[in-house]
Write a protein that holds these residues in place. Structure first.
Motif, PDB file in Angstrom:
ATOM      1  N   ASN A   1       7.270   8.087  -1.303  1.00 47.38           N
ATOM      2  CA  ASN A   1       5.945   8.362  -1.870  1.00 47.38           C
ATOM      3  C   ASN A   1       4.987   8.846  -0.784  1.00 47.38           C
TER       4      ASN A   1
ATOM      5  N   VAL B   1      -5.137   8.701  -7.010  1.00 40.94           N
ATOM      6  CA  VAL B   1      -6.057   7.691  -6.457  1.00 40.94           C
ATOM      7  C   VAL B   1      -7.256   7.529  -7.383  1.00 40.94           C
TER       8      VAL B   1
ATOM      9  N   GLY C   1       0.783  -1.234   0.000  1.00 47.05           N
ATOM     10  CA  GLY C   1       0.000   0.000   0.000  1.00 47.05           C
ATOM     11  C   GLY C   1       0.814   1.283   0.000  1.00 47.05           C
ATOM     12  N   VAL C   2       2.122   1.186  -0.190  1.00 45.15           N
ATOM     13  CA  VAL C   2       2.941   2.414  -0.164  1.00 45.15           C
ATOM     14  C   VAL C   2       3.029   3.081  -1.544  1.00 45.15           C
ATOM     15  N   GLY C   3       2.444   2.428  -2.562  1.00 49.13           N
ATOM     16  CA  GLY C   3       2.408   3.050  -3.889  1.00 49.13           C
ATOM     17  C   GLY C   3       3.382   2.421  -4.882  1.00 49.13           C
ATOM     18  N   LYS C   4       3.797   1.200  -4.603  1.00 55.61           N
ATOM     19  CA  LYS C   4       4.767   0.535  -5.495  1.00 55.61           C
ATOM     20  C   LYS C   4       4.194   0.355  -6.903  1.00 55.61           C
ATOM     21  N   SER C   5       2.964  -0.178  -7.011  1.00 55.11           N
ATOM     22  CA  SER C   5       2.383  -0.382  -8.353  1.00 55.11           C
ATOM     23  C   SER C   5       2.161   0.955  -9.042  1.00 55.11           C
ATOM     24  N   SER C   6       1.734   1.973  -8.276  1.00 56.16           N
ATOM     25  CA  SER C   6       1.515   3.292  -8.890  1.00 56.16           C
ATOM     26  C   SER C   6       2.822   3.812  -9.458  1.00 56.16           C
TER      27      SER C   6
ATOM     28  N   PHE D   1       2.282  14.961  -8.967  1.00 54.01           N
ATOM     29  CA  PHE D   1       2.930  13.648  -8.889  1.00 54.01           C
ATOM     30  C   PHE D   1       3.796  13.417 -10.131  1.00 54.01           C
TER      31      PHE D   1
ATOM     32  N   ASP E   1      -1.133  12.870  -4.295  1.00 58.32           N
ATOM     33  CA  ASP E   1      -1.870  13.613  -5.313  1.00 58.32           C
ATOM     34  C   ASP E   1      -3.228  12.934  -5.479  1.00 58.32           C
TER      35      ASP E   1
ATOM     36  N   PRO F   1       4.660  13.520  -4.259  1.00 58.75           N
ATOM     37  CA  PRO F   1       3.624  14.002  -3.343  1.00 58.75           C
ATOM     38  C   PRO F   1       2.389  13.117  -3.354  1.00 58.75           C
TER      39      PRO F   1
HETATM   40  N1  LIG Z   1       1.384   9.622  -4.637  1.00 61.31           N
HETATM   41  C1  LIG Z   1       0.149   9.178  -4.496  1.00 61.31           C
HETATM   42  N2  LIG Z   1      -0.868  10.041  -4.359  1.00 61.31           N
HETATM   43  C2  LIG Z   1      -2.120   9.598  -4.169  1.00 61.31           C
HETATM   44  N3  LIG Z   1      -2.457   8.311  -4.117  1.00 61.31           N
HETATM   45  C3  LIG Z   1      -1.498   7.403  -4.262  1.00 61.31           C
HETATM   46  C4  LIG Z   1      -0.156   7.786  -4.472  1.00 61.31           C
HETATM   47  N4  LIG Z   1       0.582   6.651  -4.586  1.00 61.31           N
HETATM   48  C5  LIG Z   1      -0.285   5.622  -4.464  1.00 61.31           C
HETATM   49  N5  LIG Z   1      -1.532   6.059  -4.265  1.00 61.31           N
HETATM   50  C6  LIG Z   1      -2.743   5.276  -4.021  1.00 61.31           C
HETATM   51  O1  LIG Z   1      -2.494   4.440  -2.902  1.00 61.31           O
HETATM   52  C7  LIG Z   1      -3.103   3.165  -3.058  1.00 61.31           C
HETATM   53  C8  LIG Z   1      -2.036   2.083  -2.973  1.00 61.31           C
HETATM   54  O2  LIG Z   1      -1.144   2.251  -4.056  1.00 61.31           O
HETATM   55  P1  LIG Z   1      -0.511   1.024  -4.805  1.00 61.31           P
HETATM   56  O3  LIG Z   1      -1.530  -0.009  -5.133  1.00 61.31           O
HETATM   57  O4  LIG Z   1       0.304   1.568  -5.895  1.00 61.31           O
HETATM   58  O5  LIG Z   1       0.414   0.470  -3.637  1.00 61.31           O
HETATM   59  P2  LIG Z   1       1.262  -0.869  -3.582  1.00 61.31           P
HETATM   60  O6  LIG Z   1       2.421  -0.565  -2.736  1.00 61.31           O
HETATM   61  O7  LIG Z   1       1.531  -1.394  -4.940  1.00 61.31           O
HETATM   62  O8  LIG Z   1       0.283  -1.831  -2.848  1.00 61.31           O
HETATM   63  P3  LIG Z   1       0.253  -3.441  -2.850  1.00 61.31           P
HETATM   64  O9  LIG Z   1       1.602  -3.914  -3.178  1.00 61.31           O
HETATM   65  O10 LIG Z   1      -0.165  -3.771  -1.464  1.00 61.31           O
HETATM   66  O11 LIG Z   1      -0.742  -3.819  -3.906  1.00 61.31           O
HETATM   67  C9  LIG Z   1      -3.803   3.209  -4.408  1.00 61.31           C
HETATM   68  O12 LIG Z   1      -5.140   3.570  -4.211  1.00 61.31           O
HETATM   69  C10 LIG Z   1      -3.087   4.329  -5.169  1.00 61.31           C
HETATM   70  O13 LIG Z   1      -3.911   4.965  -6.122  1.00 61.31           O
END
Ligand SMILES: Nc1ncnc2c1ncn2[C@@H]1O[C@H](COP(=O)(O)OP(=O)(O)OP(=O)(O)O)[C@@H](O)[C@H]1O
Length: 408
Positions: free
Chosen positions: A211, A254, A52-57, A272, A250, A248
């Motif tokens: 992130n 989401v 959930g830290v935004g790795k996939s994003s 972002f 952003d 940031p």
């Molecule tokens: N910089 C950002 N600003 C706003 N929202 C973000 C940002 N980065 C990620 N998010 C949101 O946070 C949530 C988690 O992001 P993401 O799925 O990329 O995380 P992850 O680390 O890949 O999670 P997991 O591995 O558990 O699937 C998503 O809803 C995504 O849209």
């Protein structure tokens, strides 16, 4: 076109049944795996200790930003239990296994994407696969998909350090890790585990992307920290890691990811994406990619690129080790770009892949045997024979003159 027909025998249909495999089989694909990987210049493995830290994003937006700069990019989602890449990009329809192929929308022509999600008829089905099966699937993603020549392969891993990570590290020892974290002590503790993992298996870490640590005020552009300030900086220093950038929080990210519109966000409107440019430039520096923008994309309509082996500024009599190539780009019958480059090796498996990666469409050479000409032709490279001794520029101009004379 990326073909996937091989996956019919390993992807269970609608259920989470385990395919039959011992996991101990030798890999007949070893050769193909190396062949595929040799055609990819940089492999970036995006990791995080915590979910959930935004790795996939970060993985998806990096791939988009690179593709927009003209690089040929592959995006591989190996988060087998929670694949999000396909969803974030709104690539709705499951892949047809009957036809065994899938083409991406035109606006993503520099981007190839593969995710296990693309093959699931029912996206809500739980995937329950043992380590050996995961390992096999990941090897097949790497060895049997026709990735072709790529500048970057971005690999999105699940959080933590599990079977998927080991499979990637064993298959691509040259991959470089980018760790994503939020600047909180609880996430940074997991970053330390990721670092430890990379060190144990010998994966090079190029840095950390911080992130969601701050927001940018829409009115005045001021950066407002969301966590205790300084935690991220201190941790980076104590871990001796390169901070690649701070993205940031952003709200548009989401909403766009939820709606499958990440690829439609206008980078100019998104704080972002603006900060992602810094991350990208730091990645270029870390991997040694000197040009942040691919000058002219290979395969662009009306663009041809000639490779001429040179010696003392003139067409060489034959190919030899450590030889320079003049790379000359022509657009609408005009030379628009000229530079020199040295291939990493002259082996048959390496040279054509390197030429294609450099966007070369034609080779001008002297005294090439028919079998070598046929070999290049089979790789999609047109060979033009010429006499040695003329400058590359003159040879390309002569070729263009001959072509227009034929067309008149
Ligand atoms: N910089 C950002 N600003 C706003 N929202 C973000 C940002 N980065 C990620 N998010 C949101 O946070 C949530 C988690 O992001 P993401 O799925 O990329 O995380 P992850 O680390 O890949 O999670 P997991 O591995 O558990 O699937 C998503 O809803 C995504 O849209």
């Amino acid at each position: 076109m990326t073909t996937f027909s091989f996956l019919t025998d390993i992807i269970p249909n609608e259920t989470s049944e385990l395919p039959q495999t011992s996991g101990q089989e030798a890999h007949p694909d070893e050769h193909h795996l190396r062949w595929n990987l040799d055609q990819i210049r940089y492999k970036l493995f995006i990791l995080s200790g915590k979910g959930g830290v935004g790795k996939s994003s970060v993985a998806v937006t990096l791939a988009l930003a690179l593709a927009r700069r003209g690089f040929d990019v592959g995006l591989l989602d190996v988060d087998l239990h929670g694949p999000d890449v396909y969803r974030m990009l709104g690539l709705g329809k499951p892949l047809s296994l009957i036809h065994g192929e899938h083409s991406l929308p035109e606006d993503l022509k520099h981007l190839k994407i593969i995710s296990v999600e693309a093959m699931m008829q029912n996206r809500d089905a739980a995937i329950i696969w043992r380590g050996a099966v995961k390992h096999k699937i990941i090897r097949q993603f790497l060895s049997q998909i026709e990735w072709e020549a790529l500048d970057f392969l971005i690999i999105d891993a699940p959080p933590g350090t599990g079977d998927e990570h080991l499979a990637i590290a064993e298959s691509i020892p040259e991959a470089r890790a980018v760790i994503v974290s939020t600047p909180q002590e609880i996430s940074l503790a997991d970053v330390r585990k990721s670092i430890n993992f990379c060190q144990k298996i010998g994966l090079q870490i190029i840095g950390v992307v911080e992130n969601m640590g701050h927001v940018v005020c829409a009115d005045c552009g001021t950066s407002i920290p969301l966590f205790r300030s300084g935690v991220g900086d201190q941790a980076m220093r104590s871990l001796n890691l390169n901070l690649l950038g701070s993205l940031p929080f952003d709200p548009q990210i989401v909403a766009a990811a939820d709606d499958g519109r990440l690829k439609d966000l206008d980078p100019a409107d998104s704080p972002f994406f603006q900060e992602l440019d810094t991350v990208l430039n730091n990645i270029f520096t870390a991997v040694g990619q000197t040009e942040p923008q691919k000058s002219l994309a290979a395969g662009e309509p009306g663009v041809t690129r000639f490779a001429v082996p040179v010696q003392d500024g003139r067409l060489a009599e034959q190919f030899s080790q450590n030889q320079h190539f003049a790379l000359i780009t022509v657009r609408r019958n005009q030379i628009v770009e000229q530079r020199e480059a040295i291939p990493p090796d002259f082996k048959p498996g390496i040279l054509p892949a390197w030429l294609k990666r450099e966007g070369v469409t034609h080779i001008i050479a002297a005294g090439l045997k028919t079998s070598v000409q046929d070999f290049f032709n089979r790789q999609g490279l047109t060979v033009i024979l010429a006499s040695s001794g003329l400058s590359p520029e003159t040879l390309v101009k002569q070729h263009l003159d001959n072509l227009s004379a034929k067309n008149d």
